[in-house]
Design an enzyme around this catalytic site. Structure first.
Site, PDB file in Angstrom:
ATOM      1  N   ASP A   1      14.499  -3.157  -2.449  1.00  8.03           N
ATOM      2  CA  ASP A   1      13.531  -2.568  -3.387  1.00  8.03           C
ATOM      3  C   ASP A   1      13.706  -3.236  -4.747  1.00  8.03           C
ATOM      4  O   ASP A   1      14.623  -4.042  -4.941  1.00  8.03           O
ATOM      5  CB  ASP A   1      13.722  -1.040  -3.479  1.00  8.03           C
ATOM      6  CG  ASP A   1      12.397  -0.319  -3.787  1.00  8.03           C
ATOM      7  OD1 ASP A   1      11.801  -0.604  -4.842  1.00  8.03           O
ATOM      8  OD2 ASP A   1      11.977   0.530  -2.983  1.00  8.03           O
TER       9      ASP A   1
ATOM     10  N   ARG B   1       5.032   3.555   4.358  1.00  9.30           N
ATOM     11  CA  ARG B   1       4.186   3.943   3.216  1.00  9.30           C
ATOM     12  C   ARG B   1       4.111   2.838   2.153  1.00  9.30           C
ATOM     13  O   ARG B   1       4.223   3.099   0.965  1.00  9.30           O
ATOM     14  CB  ARG B   1       4.717   5.223   2.557  1.00  9.30           C
ATOM     15  CG  ARG B   1       4.509   6.437   3.381  1.00  9.30           C
ATOM     16  CD  ARG B   1       5.047   7.637   2.667  1.00  9.30           C
ATOM     17  NE  ARG B   1       6.463   7.748   2.875  1.00  9.30           N
ATOM     18  CZ  ARG B   1       7.043   8.697   3.577  1.00  9.30           C
ATOM     19  NH1 ARG B   1       6.305   9.637   4.104  1.00  9.30           N
ATOM     20  NH2 ARG B   1       8.329   8.734   3.731  1.00  9.30           N
TER      21      ARG B   1
ATOM     22  N   GLY C   1      15.209  -6.827  -5.238  1.00 11.74           N
ATOM     23  CA  GLY C   1      14.309  -7.976  -5.287  1.00 11.74           C
ATOM     24  C   GLY C   1      12.859  -7.531  -5.256  1.00 11.74           C
ATOM     25  O   GLY C   1      12.556  -6.332  -5.179  1.00 11.74           O
ATOM     26  N   ASP C   2      11.981  -8.549  -5.326  1.00  8.52           N
ATOM     27  CA  ASP C   2      10.546  -8.305  -5.307  1.00  8.52           C
ATOM     28  C   ASP C   2      10.017  -8.860  -3.979  1.00  8.52           C
ATOM     29  O   ASP C   2      10.155 -10.062  -3.723  1.00  8.52           O
ATOM     30  CB  ASP C   2       9.923  -9.040  -6.503  1.00  8.52           C
ATOM     31  CG  ASP C   2       8.421  -8.855  -6.581  1.00  8.52           C
ATOM     32  OD1 ASP C   2       7.774  -8.703  -5.517  1.00  8.52           O
ATOM     33  OD2 ASP C   2       7.885  -8.868  -7.702  1.00  8.52           O
ATOM     34  N   PHE C   3       9.442  -7.978  -3.150  1.00  4.31           N
ATOM     35  CA  PHE C   3       9.081  -8.463  -1.808  1.00  4.31           C
ATOM     36  C   PHE C   3       7.894  -9.417  -1.794  1.00  4.31           C
ATOM     37  O   PHE C   3       7.597 -10.024  -0.773  1.00  4.31           O
ATOM     38  CB  PHE C   3       8.971  -7.343  -0.773  1.00  4.31           C
ATOM     39  CG  PHE C   3       8.102  -6.148  -1.096  1.00  4.31           C
ATOM     40  CD1 PHE C   3       6.858  -6.269  -1.682  1.00  4.31           C
ATOM     41  CD2 PHE C   3       8.543  -4.869  -0.733  1.00  4.31           C
ATOM     42  CE1 PHE C   3       6.062  -5.159  -1.941  1.00  4.31           C
ATOM     43  CE2 PHE C   3       7.750  -3.736  -0.990  1.00  4.31           C
ATOM     44  CZ  PHE C   3       6.506  -3.889  -1.602  1.00  4.31           C
TER      45      PHE C   3
ATOM     46  N   HIS D   1      -0.564   0.685   2.179  1.00  7.90           N
ATOM     47  CA  HIS D   1      -1.762   1.307   1.586  1.00  7.90           C
ATOM     48  C   HIS D   1      -1.834   1.124   0.064  1.00  7.90           C
ATOM     49  O   HIS D   1      -2.869   1.353  -0.535  1.00  7.90           O
ATOM     50  CB  HIS D   1      -1.822   2.806   1.930  1.00  7.90           C
ATOM     51  CG  HIS D   1      -0.763   3.603   1.230  1.00  7.90           C
ATOM     52  ND1 HIS D   1       0.455   3.878   1.802  1.00  7.90           N
ATOM     53  CD2 HIS D   1      -0.727   4.162  -0.002  1.00  7.90           C
ATOM     54  CE1 HIS D   1       1.190   4.561   0.950  1.00  7.90           C
ATOM     55  NE2 HIS D   1       0.500   4.759  -0.158  1.00  7.90           N
ATOM     56  N   ASP D   2      -0.705   0.738  -0.554  1.00  7.99           N
ATOM     57  CA  ASP D   2      -0.702   0.598  -2.019  1.00  7.99           C
ATOM     58  C   ASP D   2      -1.281  -0.727  -2.503  1.00  7.99           C
ATOM     59  O   ASP D   2      -1.517  -0.880  -3.701  1.00  7.99           O
ATOM     60  CB  ASP D   2       0.746   0.671  -2.554  1.00  7.99           C
ATOM     61  CG  ASP D   2       1.241   2.105  -2.649  1.00  7.99           C
ATOM     62  OD1 ASP D   2       0.428   3.000  -2.933  1.00  7.99           O
ATOM     63  OD2 ASP D   2       2.452   2.323  -2.434  1.00  7.99           O
TER      64      ASP D   2
ATOM     65  N   TYR E   1       7.205   3.509 -13.008  1.00 13.00           N
ATOM     66  CA  TYR E   1       8.519   3.119 -13.500  1.00 13.00           C
ATOM     67  C   TYR E   1       8.516   2.785 -14.991  1.00 13.00           C
ATOM     68  O   TYR E   1       9.355   2.054 -15.474  1.00 13.00           O
ATOM     69  CB  TYR E   1       9.033   1.894 -12.709  1.00 13.00           C
ATOM     70  CG  TYR E   1       9.178   2.133 -11.227  1.00 13.00           C
ATOM     71  CD1 TYR E   1       9.313   3.421 -10.701  1.00 13.00           C
ATOM     72  CD2 TYR E   1       9.185   1.085 -10.331  1.00 13.00           C
ATOM     73  CE1 TYR E   1       9.449   3.638  -9.339  1.00 13.00           C
ATOM     74  CE2 TYR E   1       9.324   1.287  -8.964  1.00 13.00           C
ATOM     75  CZ  TYR E   1       9.441   2.569  -8.469  1.00 13.00           C
ATOM     76  OH  TYR E   1       9.572   2.785  -7.122  1.00 13.00           O
TER      77      TYR E   1
END
Ligand code: SAM
Length: 333
Positions: free
Chosen positions: A211, A253, A236-238, A256-257, A148
């Site tokens: 997201d 998905r 928002g930021d989870f 895994h990050d 981003y």
């Protein structure tokens, strides 16, 4: 020593050539060969070359390679050069405006995954991703720092997620009986492509896509033609912000990050938000318990993000102390 088996020889040759096939696909897609041959089937190599502004020699080689890979058909003509058209495979997946277009994901493979994998040896030596070598910058958070870091890069990444989620989303949305859930929250739900598959498949379900603000502000670019008022977006930021209330949390998905510590934070936030009867749906390329496959997951792990590929029991062991039902299904990517 006995002679190698013919099949074994073929297999090793296919593995050696795999990257050439991938790159031929990426290049033909990037140069819009499939879109061109859809609107004007039956062009010969010189005509295609003129349209895509490339050399006749290079274009002829690319078209022939695509025929050999099943991406194009060539039709011979008496005393003239052959002409080309799309196969069912390319019409389904490679046109920009096909409902199941993978073009956005292919562009991501070419522009982001390919450069990372071209430094695979360093990645293996260092056990770290190669964003710095590939893109000239270090990456603490792949999303903020790499995917981003410009509007163009962000749209490219969102396009990639949108296309793969549109193609694979229905299988995830229909993998379980979700009739007991009325509200869902798709954490890291990106463009909402997966959310729309859930509302399509479950008429009684509303989905909130959660997201990062930078993603949610672009979500309107990706709405389906008939806007579905059962899909809404929250920015928002989870890891930091309160999660929207829901009966069912979806993580597709995502895990895994991130390193274990961050996975732990996210899962305990979900556990705290869950009340009796809530569920968590996980979609990942889960590894077999013996970690011998599938190769898609094991190859993806080589990109050396901060996270790791896990088996289903790795994830349940890490998790939620039975605070909610966990539904797990395999993502195709
Ligand atoms: N779930 C989608 C799918 O399966 O197609 C997208 C998966 S994509 C690999 C990861 C998503 O997580 C991106 O949309 C990204 O913006 C989002 N994300 C990353 N960090 C986040 C954070 N801290 N809070 C909320 N979303 C985040």
């Amino acid at each position: 020593d006995s002679e190698p088996k013919k099949d074994d020889l073929q297999r090793i040759i296919d593995l050696m050539d795999g990257f050439k096939a991938s790159k031929a696909l990426f290049t033909a897609s990037k140069m819009c060969v499939f879109d061109l041959l859809q609107s004007r089937p039956g062009l010969d190599a010189a005509q295609v070359a003129q349209e895509i502004k490339a050399s006749v020699k290079g274009t002829a080689c690319l078209l022939e390679a695509c025929v050999s890979l099943g991406l194009l058909k060539s039709k011979p003509r008496a005393c003239q050069k052959p002409v080309y058209e799309n196969t069912d495979l390319s019409s389904h997946f490679l046109l920009s405006d096909a409902p199941f277009s993978l073009r956005g994901y292919i562009q991501h493979c070419n522009d982001t995954v390919w450069p990372l994998f071209s430094h695979l040896e360093s990645a293996v030596r260092e056990g770290a991703n190669q964003c710095e070598k590939a893109f000239g910058k270090t990456s603490k958070d792949m999303f903020q720092d790499t995917f981003y870091n410009s509007q163009e890069a962000k749209l490219r990444f969102m396009n990639a997620m949108h296309s793969i989620a549109k193609v694979t989303g229905r299988a995830v949305a229909t993998a379980f009986d979700l009739s007991s859930f009325k509200t869902a929250c798709d954490l890291g739900g990106c463009t909402g492509a997966m959310a729309y598959e859930f509302t399509k498949a479950h008429p009684g379900l509303s989905v909130t896509v959660f997201d990062l603000p930078a993603v949610v502000e672009m979500s309107e670019h990706f709405l389906p033609l008939h806007t579905d008022n059962r899909v809404s977006f929250v920015a928002g930021d989870f890891f930091k912000d309160d999660l929207p209330k829901a009966d069912l949390y979806i993580l597709a998905r995502i895990l895994h990050d991130w390193p274990d510590e961050k996975v732990g934070i996210l899962l305990s936030k979900i556990a705290n938000a869950c009340t009796a009867g809530c569920g968590l749906l996980l979609s990942e390329i889960f590894l077999d318990e013996d970690r011998r496959g599938p190769s898609r997951g094991l190859l993806q792990a080589l990109s050396m993000s901060e996270g790791k590929q896990s088996s289903a029991t790795d994830v349940t062991d890490n998790t939620l102390n039975n605070t909610c039902d966990i539904l797990m299904c395999n993502a195709h990517s």
